[in-house]
Design an enzyme around this catalytic site. Sequence first.
Site, PDB file in Angstrom:
ATOM      1  N   HIS A 297       0.956  -1.257  -0.197  1.00  0.00           N
ATOM      2  CA  HIS A 297       0.035   0.016   0.115  1.00  0.00           C
ATOM      3  C   HIS A 297       0.904   1.399   0.145  1.00  0.00           C
ATOM      4  CE1 HIS A 297      -4.108  -0.407   0.410  1.00  0.00           C
ATOM      5  NE2 HIS A 297      -4.112  -1.544   1.029  1.00  0.00           N
ATOM      6  N   HIS A 340      -0.501   0.164  11.355  1.00  0.00           N
ATOM      7  CA  HIS A 340       0.246   1.314  11.553  1.00  0.00           C
ATOM      8  C   HIS A 340       0.076   2.007  12.756  1.00  0.00           C
ATOM      9  CE1 HIS A 340      -3.126   2.664   9.273  1.00  0.00           C
ATOM     10  NE2 HIS A 340      -3.050   4.041   9.764  1.00  0.00           N
ATOM     11  N   GLU A 346      -4.697  11.223  13.253  1.00  0.00           N
ATOM     12  CA  GLU A 346      -5.583  11.042  12.113  1.00  0.00           C
ATOM     13  C   GLU A 346      -7.005  11.401  12.640  1.00  0.00           C
ATOM     14  OE1 GLU A 346      -5.317   7.466  10.267  1.00  0.00           O
ATOM     15  OE2 GLU A 346      -3.393   7.673   9.431  1.00  0.00           O
ATOM     16  N   TYR A 355     -18.160   2.907   5.226  1.00  0.00           N
ATOM     17  CA  TYR A 355     -16.989   2.867   5.798  1.00  0.00           C
ATOM     18  C   TYR A 355     -16.453   1.513   6.115  1.00  0.00           C
ATOM     19  CZ  TYR A 355     -12.867   4.482   8.387  1.00  0.00           C
ATOM     20  OH  TYR A 355     -11.630   4.992   9.117  1.00  0.00           O
TER      21      TYR A 355
HETATM   22 FE   LIG Z   1      -4.188   5.232   9.325  1.00  0.00          FE
END
Ligand SMILES: [Fe+2]
Length: 359
Positions: A297, A340, A346, A355
């Site tokens: 990714h 992560h 975020e 979602y």
């Molecule tokens: Fe993230």
Amino acid sequence: MGDENSLEELSYQSGYGNSFSSEALAGALPHGQNSPLLCPYSLYAEQISGTSFTSPRKLNLRSWLYRIKPSVTHEPFKPRVPSHGKLLSEFDRSNSSATPTQLRWKPVEIPDSPTDFVDGLFTVCGAGSSFLRHGFAVHMYTANKSMDNCAFCNADGDFLIVPQKGRLWITTECGKLQVSPGEVAILPQGFRFAVDLPDGPSRGYVAEIFGAHFQLPDLGPIGANGLAAPRDFLAPTAWFEDGRRPGYTIVQKFGGELFTAKQDFSPFNVVAWHGNHVPYKYDLSKFCPYNTVLVDHSDPSINTVLTAPTDKPGVALLDFVVFPPRWLVAEHTFRPPYYHRNCMSEFMGLIYGGYEVHF
Ligand SMILES: [Fe+2]
């Protein structure tokens, strides 16, 4: 604000960071100088700056507005009664319930009682301080009625507004913007604006940045094209209203508190303007995403629409990132984003779609 279709036919100026100019009456812009002894139509020349006078040219933001009455002709500002109570611009342990746990929220209910954009704003999270000119806040709004005989002005920072439900008709000193869900609007610090809700019950997100402005990210090895294209950013064209407006209220946010001042005219009395400090909008469906084509990714920064930089190279105060519909192709790669733990925070908001239902 006129008939329902008036904003459908709006014309815009295209480009990012351009030196724009617009006049609602032919000949209203002075030529050869910014502040003549007598302006065309006896307008008042007024500069609004977004950076210090001495900022480097590539960062310097200012516009000249030619208006029917100077914006300084209002009564003194007083703390608004009732106070707002749901907005923050200073973040520390004394006023926050910060937790290291990841949190998520259901969509917020839109109130039944009459609530306009300003009263419907509430702070969700943030960092830093508007007074120290370094930090950000993330707000949401839920509202069901247009602002009436009043305009909002944010002295703390720039707003990036992301409607999720209901269009916004935003009247600014530079002209009008129609902003639909899927589009975003940037209202720089200091500009007066009023929000009408043509669709009634409305909801959305607001990112606010203190002491910085958004800019397009560098593209590095991607090249000269891709992500958000400068020409897809739209600034308004000059629009004004004349005449007396008794009891008109300017609502100013300063240090997270609201102050009000009365005046007897509309602040949207700018007949012509020029400059590079302007409100603008962007349609997120125009975003041209880049991604992996073989393995793994990409980091989410590949989807940056706009970034507000800090003095540290590569460290943003706030990045505005979009995850638009796109093909994800890769070989022998874990399909969802890799696990992560980020050093930066975020805040994710859903505009449309499901979602985490893409499996
Ligand atoms: Fe993230």
